[in-house]
Structures are given as C-alpha cells and as structure tokens.
Write a protein that holds these residues in place. Structure first.
Motif, short mmCIF file in Angstrom:
data_model
loop_
_atom_site.label_atom_id
_atom_site.label_comp_id
_atom_site.label_asym_id
_atom_site.label_seq_id
_atom_site.Cartn_x
_atom_site.Cartn_y
_atom_site.Cartn_z
N SER A 165 0.78 -1.24 0.00
CA SER A 165 0.00 0.00 0.00
C SER A 165 0.81 1.29 0.00
O SER A 165 0.40 2.26 -0.63
CB SER A 165 -1.02 0.00 1.14
N ALA B 230 2.05 9.85 -1.21
CA ALA B 230 1.51 8.53 -1.54
C ALA B 230 2.07 7.45 -0.61
O ALA B 230 1.51 6.37 -0.47
CB ALA B 230 1.81 8.18 -2.99
N THR C 28 -2.28 1.07 5.29
CA THR C 28 -3.64 0.80 4.82
C THR C 28 -4.03 -0.66 5.02
O THR C 28 -5.18 -0.97 5.33
CB THR C 28 -3.76 1.21 3.34
N PHE D 224 -14.60 6.64 1.80
CA PHE D 224 -13.90 6.91 0.52
C PHE D 224 -14.64 6.24 -0.63
O PHE D 224 -14.79 6.80 -1.70
CB PHE D 224 -12.44 6.41 0.58
N LEU E 268 -11.76 8.09 -4.88
CA LEU E 268 -10.56 7.56 -5.52
C LEU E 268 -10.87 7.24 -6.98
O LEU E 268 -12.00 6.91 -7.32
CB LEU E 268 -10.06 6.29 -4.81
N GLN E 269 -9.87 7.39 -7.82
CA GLN E 269 -10.02 6.96 -9.21
C GLN E 269 -8.96 5.90 -9.51
O GLN E 269 -9.24 4.71 -9.46
CB GLN E 269 -9.99 8.16 -10.15
N CYS E 270 -7.71 6.30 -9.76
CA CYS E 270 -6.72 5.26 -10.06
C CYS E 270 -6.28 4.52 -8.81
O CYS E 270 -5.80 3.40 -8.87
CB CYS E 270 -5.52 5.84 -10.80
N GLY E 271 -6.40 5.14 -7.64
CA GLY E 271 -6.10 4.46 -6.39
C GLY E 271 -4.64 4.51 -5.95
O GLY E 271 -4.31 3.99 -4.89
N TYR E 272 -3.79 5.14 -6.74
CA TYR E 272 -2.36 5.13 -6.40
C TYR E 272 -2.08 6.00 -5.17
O TYR E 272 -1.28 5.63 -4.33
CB TYR E 272 -1.54 5.64 -7.60
N CYS E 273 -2.76 7.12 -5.06
CA CYS E 273 -2.55 8.02 -3.92
C CYS E 273 -3.36 7.61 -2.70
O CYS E 273 -3.15 8.13 -1.61
CB CYS E 273 -2.91 9.46 -4.31
N THR E 274 -4.35 6.72 -2.90
CA THR E 274 -5.37 6.45 -1.89
C THR E 274 -4.80 5.98 -0.54
O THR E 274 -5.20 6.51 0.50
CB THR E 274 -6.40 5.44 -2.44
N PHE F 71 -3.61 8.96 1.30
CA PHE F 71 -4.71 9.81 1.75
C PHE F 71 -5.44 9.18 2.93
O PHE F 71 -5.87 9.86 3.86
CB PHE F 71 -5.69 10.09 0.61
N LEU F 72 -5.61 7.84 2.88
CA LEU F 72 -6.29 7.17 3.99
C LEU F 72 -5.52 7.38 5.28
O LEU F 72 -6.10 7.70 6.33
CB LEU F 72 -6.43 5.66 3.69
#
Lengths: 160, 821
Positions: free
Chosen positions: A37, A49, A77, A93, A99-105, A108-109
């Motif tokens: 993650s 990230a 995560t 979320f 989230l879109q691509c999820g790379y930063c998610t 951010f979480l």
C-alpha cells in the motif's frame, strides 16, 4: 554495504528485516516486508503517496530511513480493515467516490486517519489544511474532503 | 432545479427510462481492492528473480555524444549487463513518428551520436539490486561536446542553422495551412479588428505513478512478456513489434493497475524498448524499471507549448466575422508525437460559435526540450483557450457583456448536425441552454450588481466565462475489441482491449453488460488486459475519451449477441417462444410466469455440456467477441483532411487523417474570482460547470471526471509550468518547483447538466474524460481581466500560469498608466 537488522511492529504484528543505512522506510516496507500500500510518487516528500503512521503520527515513509524507524509501530492501509471488513474511513472513501486510479489512496487514507485520530469532527478547513501534503492527480480532491467528513460521521456512530 | 436525482444534480433526461443498471450512481466495483491496498501496479507485482534497471540520462540539452564507456559500470559487483545507443541502433528500429511523414525518424530508445534534451536516455544498466544499478550508472563514462541549445520556439521555426536533427535541415518539422470561407472579405466588411498574442505553457497531468515496466524474455520460445502501465495497448503492440523486429504473437503485453495516465502513458517507447533489450541479455531473468519522479518530469513527455497570434474581424454589434490564427507549437526534441497538437486544433477551430471565415497557419517546431506526448485533450485546451480569449477581447473592446457576445455568436440549437468550416460535423448540442443554466446558478445579474457594489469598497471580484465544445469519444475510425463470456459455471467475464486507469471501466462495462444479460453488475468480472486473451486492435487503449465511443459500442454489440444466444437456448429449454423470454436476476423467464425459469448456470451447462439441448443452428459455447468502431459515426468522418500522417499513424490506421471526433460534448464554465490589488493574490470564490455529455451511464463516475478534470485545468491556469533556462536545463523537475493544486487551492465546484443525447452513440452518450480541463485556462484568465477592468486601459493576461506576480505587475502597470492620464 553493511546491513542492519530492523524491528518493527507493523499493523500489530512484529516484523524484522535487514536494511542498508541508506534504505528508505517505504522501500523496506515494500521490498523486505512485502507490503503494497505505501506507494512512491515523487521522491521529494511532496506527494504523500507513501504516508504511513509511525507511532501514531503520519510520516512520509520516503523521508524516513528504515533504521530510524527501528523499534517503532507502523500502521499502513493494510492494517485498516479487520477480517475483510472495511474501516469506516475506507467505506466513506468508497461511497464518496474519493478515488479513481487508487495510487494516492493509501497515503490519503493514512493522512485522513491521522486527522480523525486528533479531532473526531474536523472542520472542512482543517481537513483541507491537513491533507495539503498529499497529491491526487485524478479526483480534484473534493470527494476526498467529502469522504473525510463522512468518515467522521460514521466513526461517531460507531462510538455511540 | 426540481427535475433531479437526489445525489448530484443529474437531470432525469440523462437516463433512458428503460435502463435498469445504466444511469445509476453505483459505487465502483474496483474500489474495494484498491481501498484494501490489494493493488496490482507494476511495482506491486510478485514476480520472482527480479533484476533492476537504472538509466543514465543526459545532463545536456544539446550535445554531440562522442563516447559512451560502459566498462566501469560492468565492473560494479552485482551488475549483470549494460547497453548504450550503439546496441539499440544495432538491434532495433527507430521510434516511430505519429504525425510527421515527410521526415525520417532518427531516434532510438537510447541516444546515438547526439543528445537532444536533458534527461534523454543514454545508457542502461541491470543489477541485482536497484541501489546497485543506480550506483553503477555513475561509473559510466560519457564524453559530450556541448552544442547551443535550441529553446526559443519562435526563433527555431525560422533558424537556418543549429538543428535538433541535422539531417532535417530545419527545426520546423510540420506546417498546416488552411483558408476556410472568405477571410479577406470578412476583414474588409468588419467594423473593427483587433490583434493579440497569447500563449500556453508546457505542462502535464503528471500521473502519480511514473512509467513502469517489467520485461521477461524466454530464450527458448523467443517470447517477450511485458508487464507495464501503458494506456494504448494497441499502439504498444504495433510499435514495439516494429521497433524490436518481433512478430506481435511473440510479444505478450499485460496491463494491470495504472496509477493515472492522462495521455502521458500512451506511448512509453523508450522504457519499454530499453527494458526489452535488457531482458534479452539476462538469461531469462525478468528486469524491472520504475521511473523516478525527476526522470518522469524530464523525459516521460509533456504538452507542446504554443504561441498564438490571433487577429479578429467583428461588427460593432458583437458578431464575429472571421479570424486569422498563426501558431507556433513547441513539440520538444522528438518526432514521436510532433504535429499532433497542431492538427488537433483544426477539429475545434470555431469552438461553439458560428464563425465561418478562418485562416489557420500552424507551425510545429522541434526544440531541445522534453518531447511532446498527448495530455488530456492534446491540442484542444489550446484551441479552447484561443477562441474563448478572442471572444473576450472583442467583448472588452465593445464594452459588451461577455455572456451577451457569446449569445450573439453561438451556433443555434436548431442547427445540428453542424458542419464546421474545417469539415467536422458536430453531433448535437444546445450551447445557449448551457450558458443560461450556468448564469442562473451563479445568479449572474445579481452577481454583476454585487461586483459593482464591492468595487466601491475597494474589493475586486471578476467573473470569467468559457463556453465551448470538446470533441470526444475518439476519432470516428478508431476500432476497439471486447470479448464477453459466460463460462461453464455461469460466471460472466469480460475482457477489453482498453485498460482501466482509474477511469471506472470495470464498473461501467459491468453496468452495460448487466443491462443486456439481466444480472447484477457486481457479479460480472472484468479482467485486466493481456494481449494473449484480450481482443486488441492497433487503436486499442484508453485515450481520447475513447471509452464512450467504440468501447461502449462493442460492449453493447457483444452483450446483445450473447443475450440472443442465451434467449435462444433458454427458450428451447423452457419450450417457449424466444419473443416471450425475459432476463432478470441471473434467470431466464417466460413472460408472465415467474415460476418457469432457467438460471444462467443451467443455460451455460446446456451450452457447454449437452449439444442435444441446443436449438437448431445454435453453436455450443457462450462467448462473443465484438471488434468494431462506432457505426453511427460515419457522418463524423473527415475525408479531405490535408495532414501529414507519420509512420505510426499509417501503421495503425492507414493513410488519411481521421482527426474528427465521434461526439462533441460541450460546457459552460463560470469562474468567480477575487483579486487582491495589493499582492496580486487570486482567490476562486465560486466555480460553476454546466456540461452536456449526453446520457450518462454512471453519474458518480462522470462527476468524478468533471471535478478531476476541472482541477487539472485550474492547475494549468494558475500554477503549472515546465520551465527551461536558456541552456535547456529543466528548472521544474519535482513537485517542489512544478506546482500542482492541493486541497488548499481547489474551490468547491458546482456541476450541472444539459442533456442532448448524441445521435452517434447507440445509447446517446458523449465523452467525459477531458472536457472540463479545457475551460479553466480561459475562464480564469477572463475572470482576472474582468476583476481588474475598473483600472482601465488594455491590460491583458498574455501567458499562463496566471501567477500572483503576473497579476501584481499587471495591476501596477494599469495603476501607473491611470495616474499618468
């Protein structure tokens, strides 16, 4: 290069591995301990990230040496969900399309969790200020801000 | 505002009454995995025996490459192999050019003879550890002879010496000229004319995950497997096959999670070819290359910069009669995509306005900067910026309300389909309605009164509009493929040629299939791209808002074929007439009697295991592949375009230019800003977007695209810029210097819709992935000029980003002039 034994408590479990003095915590977590993650997006402590909690506080794990983290407690995560049940923050979320691509998610979480741990009902201003060290190229942030507000409501319900 | 679904301003006419699953704001099915951290980005993949690649990059913008000595690197313990440009030249072909056909490409994946931009790959090393590979590239000795860097695009166009490619004998590698209508007559009959120079900077959507690839080569089968985050699977298969001289059936391309693409990841030729060449030298061990952020900023690709001289002819009543546009595009140091930013401009040359007399003169020049790559809209943001600034300049000159001048020039709602002067055909739209709704939301008249009131108190707010057309759903000739199968146990699996990169493909494809097959969309699996299993075509991929075009059409086609087969088998098993069959909840019913049904699993069992249960003429198996374009889009074809078409373009589409879009979504943006006259600081008080993307499959995903797009556009307008110094050194190679919007800068965005279903889409949709990033460049520049208008004079924003420094200088100059007069 000499390697040093590094002990960590990761998401509640004791882990150990070898790290060169120059090895960054994020690479130690990813390559030695097999976590996925924390992601690397910038190398300059700009994008967040790689954010994890180290002894409860958010750190950008690309800016901590693995050896510096020796003996600390790390939350990522992977440690949010319990037996496949999502944490209210993850649910928020999801419902908010944060989230879109999820790379930063994952970053951010963890940054959001740190906000909510400090203040169970943060203002929008507080959320914005405290997430400004994390970059997202897809969402435009508005749904992330919305998600943290929603998470705070969900977590309040769980507490009551 | 009553005619809305509750959750986010989606008007009811955005869905068809017959839809059960489409039109719903379903949470994305792909999110659970991403939220748990169970991701499959290239760097996450568990592939054993990995070796690691590091790339040595040029520190010079322009230099002769005299010698590359790899011996030092090869002596570093842990290093497996190393290659340089000579190796690349000996065993690969050049990187293909996409748009320029008159010149022969000379670049390989590693530099030969010359380096042409800071960050150009010079040599590459493989080692057992990533840090060792990084150490080893420092032991490579390179002799350079620095040359004068070509940086100023305007000078480069006309220069007679110092070429980026000596053999070309010019830096101006592309030139498009067109004369539409009667431009001279328009200028003769005009009441007034005006002339301005504006420009757009070089920028990028900077996907957070950089380029990444793992390559493995099997010496015995001679098969190359690539795990990478490329968006355009078809181009990669075709281009790499050419570059490496390998048949496509020996290249297996696997694309799992992509950490954002935005166009920048469409053609990662260099890292893919370098990793492939290295993998052929490691005795079968896979090699991994993950670009770092600095490398990405220097070398992965960015937009082309543009300098635009625009001259407008207009009447005193605000009617624009025509314009002349002279452009110089800076495409950096490569032919790979050069010329496309320019040619894309012609697709939207008149924007949302009925302007028929246009002269277009567009040069593409090479410089010693990072090569251009497609980025969210390619040449479209520049074109929208030009037209939306031009109309503002005319309004300013005439002291006319910017909303009113737009109304006087819009293409009327009853004129669709509308053939543009450049020969494109807009499908549908209602631009006056978009503007009307946007102005209602901001309460425009009241806002103007408030603005006047605030000015008296020394507070300066500005209102900026942009009302424009996007061009979406890919070019009308692009073809995509999908296969959908119901396996022997009744599981539904889809496999598309275009990968998901955060764009919601998984959910949206599932919603479409669920609609046809009468199942819960969550029960459908959408597999990642694998060239061994996914039907792919040369244009397969996620780009140009293409999903809303051919991707959706082929999904519908395959799902309908599969449905027909399921119905035929079901009717046979139930001894009913196929006309009376209904599909719901994974079951096949006879209309009117819910007790008589078969499950999909039972149909599948019959289909795969018992040919005797099949009706006559129905083959066993439940698998349908559809490969096709957008049949209803024939009217959008360009037949007489006069563009140069490069080797890559010819390879994938054949001669002739298909740069005409299948759908033409449209938007009205209203930005309300406050300018601090003392500091030049800009604050966005309100941002409203009303857009028309036709019908909507998933409103949640569409709204996500709208917001993400708009924020990127706001970043380009206010923050982002790649800056090169006169020696060609990149001064903005990290997020410390290249500023992106953060949670602190983004305004809350109000979005709403007008719906004109596209007649070119079977379900009336239009594209959404690019459009809202185009508007903020103009809306914010227009808003800033509106805010400082009371200072008087002709003070304009000429370049982006609009930094506080630029605003401050503008204000000071205006104040100085006012004090003088």
């Amino acid at each position: 290069m000499t390697k040093h034994l590094v002990h960590l408590k990761v998401n509640g479990e004791l882990k150990e591995g070898y790290a060169e003095p120059r090895t960054l915590l994020v690479y130690f977590l990813r390559r030695e301990l097999g976590l996925r993650s924390p992601h690397v997006g910038c190398d300059t402590t700009s994008c967040g990230a790689c954010t994890v909690l180290m002894d409860g506080l958010p750190v950008k794990s690309c800016t901590v040496f693995a050896v510096q983290a020796d003996g600390s407690e790390i939350t990522t995560t992977e440690g949010l969900s319990k037996n496949g049940k999502l944490h209210p923050l993850q649910e928020a979320f999801w419902e908010s399309h944060a989230l879109q691509c999820g790379y930063c998610t994952p970053g951010f979480l963890m940054a959001s969790l740190a906000i909510l741990n400090r203040n169970a009902s943060p203002t929008e201003e507080e959320i914005r200020r405290n997430l400004s060290g994390n970059l997202c190229m897809c969402t435009g942030y508005l749904n992330i801000i919305k998600a943290v507000k929603l998470a705070s409501e969900k977590m309040a319900k769980v507490r009551n | 505002m009553s005619n809305k679904l509750e959750h986010n301003n989606i008007p009811l006419d955005s869905v068809s009454a017959s839809w059960k699953w489409m039109g719903k704001p379903l949470k994305r099915f792909e999110d659970r995995r991403l939220l748990l951290g169970d991701t499959a980005f290239v760097d996450d993949l568990d592939i054993p025996d990995l070796l690691y690649v590091a790339i040595l990059r040029s520190p010079y913008a322009h230099a002769k490459l005299l010698k590359v000595d790899l011996s030092g690197a090869l002596k570093v313990p842990g290093v497996v192999t190393a290659i340089d440009g000579d190796t690349a030249k000996a065993v690969t072909k050049t990187i293909p050019s996409y748009a320029v056909a008159t010149l022969k490409p000379e670049e390989y994946c590693l530099a030969t003879k010359k380096v042409r931009y800071v960050g150009e790959a010079v040599a590459a090393v493989v080692a057992t550890d990533p840090a060792v590979a990084e150490d080893a590239i420092e032991e490579i000795k390179v002799q350079y002879e620095p040359l004068l860097a070509v940086i100023d695009a305007e000078k480069a166009v006309n220069s007679k010496s110092n070429f980026v490619y000596d053999s070309f004998g010019t830096n101006a590698v592309g030139h498009n000229h067109a004369l539409w209508g009667n431009v001279d007559e328009a200028f003769r009959s005009a009441d007034q004319t005006l002339k301005e120079r504006i420009s757009v900077q070089r920028f990028s959507s900077t996907p957070l995950e950089p380029l990444a690839v793992i390559a493995k080569f099997d010496r015995f089968t001679q098969e190359l497997t690539l795990w990478c985050n490329a968006q355009m699977t078809g181009h990669v298969m075709m281009g790499l096959s050419e570059m490496l001289g390998m048949p496509t059936n020996k290249i297996r391309l696997i694309v799992q999670d992509i950490g954002g693409g935005f166009g920048i990841k469409t053609r990662p030729w260099r890292p893919l070819a370098i990793a492939s060449l290295l993998a052929m030298r490691t005795n079968g061990k896979p090699v991994k290359y993950i670009e770092d952020r600095r490398e990405h900023m220097m070398a992965a690709g960015m937009t082309a910069g543009g300098i635009f001289d625009v001259e407008v002819a207009f009447k005193n009543d605000g009617k624009i009669l025509g314009f002349r546009l002279h452009e110089i595009n800076n495409d950096g140091a490569s032919l790979q995509y050069a010329g496309t930013y320019s040619s894309m401009r012609a697709t939207l040359i008149n924007g949302s306005y009925d302007i028929r007399n246009i002269e277009w003169d567009s040069y593409t020049t090479l410089t010693n900067e990072c090569p251009s790559m497609p980025n969210r809209g390619v040449g479209k943001p520049g074109m929208v910026y030009i037209v939306e600034r031009m109309i503002e300049f005319v309004a300013q000159r005439l002291k006319m309300d910017p909303a009113e001048i737009r109304r006087r020039n819009f293409i009327p709602a009853n004129k669709f389909p509308y053939a543009t002067p450049s020969g494109r055909v807009y499908d549908s739209g209602n631009y006056p309605a978009l503007l009307r709704k946007a102005l209602e939301i901001v309460e425009y008249d009241k806002l103007r009164e408030k603005q006047a009131e605030l000015r008296k108190n020394g507070k300066y707010i500005g209102i900026g509009l942009a009302t424009y057309v996007h061009g979406a759903s890919a070019h009308s000739r692009e073809i995509e493929g999908i296969s959908i199968k119901i396996d022997a146990k009744g599981n539904i699996v889809a496999n598309s040629g275009s990968p998901d990169m955060g764009t919601g493909h998984t959910t949206t494809i599932s919603q479409i299939i669920a609609e046809e097959l009468g199942v819960n969309p969550e029960s459908i699996t959408v597999d990642h791209f694998d060239s061994n299993f996914s039907p792919w075509t040369p244009y397969s991929g996620t780009h140009a808002n293409k999903f809303s075009g051919p991707d959706v059409e082929v999904t519908l086609q395959a799902a309908k074929k599969l449905r027909a087969k399921v119905v035929a088998i079901g009717a046979n098993l139930l001894e009913a007439n196929p006309i009376d069959i209904e599909l719901e909840d994974g079951k096949i019913f006879v209309k009117g009697s819910r007790e008589r049904y078969k499950t999909l699993a039972e149909i599948a069992r019959a289909s795969y295991q018992n040919p005797k249960l099949l009706p006559e003429g129905v083959e066993p198996g439940l698998e349908e592949t559809a490969i096709g374009n957008t049949p209803l889009a024939t009217g959008a074809f360009m037949t007489d375009a006069k563009y140069e078409v490069g080797s890559m373009h010819q390879l994938v589409t054949g001669p002739g230019s298909p740069t005409s879009f299948m759908t033409y979504p449209s938007s009205a943006h209203v930005a309300v800003v406050e300018v601090d006259m003392e500091t030049g600081e800009l604050k966005i008080l309100n941002y409203v977007i009303v857009h028309d993307c036709g019908r909507i499959i998933n409103p949640l995903i569409v709204q996500g695209q709208v917001q993400g797009n708009a924020v990127h556009g706001i970043g380009v307008a206010l923050l982002e810029q790649f800056v090169y110094d006169e020696d060609g050194q990149l001064l903005t190679s990290s997020f410390v210097d290249y500023l992106k919007p953060t949670t602190c800068e983004v305004p809350n965005i109000i979005d709403d819709h007008v719906v004109t279903p596209s007649p070119r889409s079977s379900i009336g949709i239009k594209g959404v992935g690019e459009g809202e990033s185009l508007g903020p460049l103009a809306s914010l520049a227009n808003a800033v000029e509106d805010a400082i208008a009371p200072l008087g004079g002709d003070f304009r924003i000429h370049s982006l980003p609009i930094t506080p420094e630029k605003i401050y200088e503008l204000v000071k100059r205006a104040q100085k002039q006012r004090n003088r007069t």
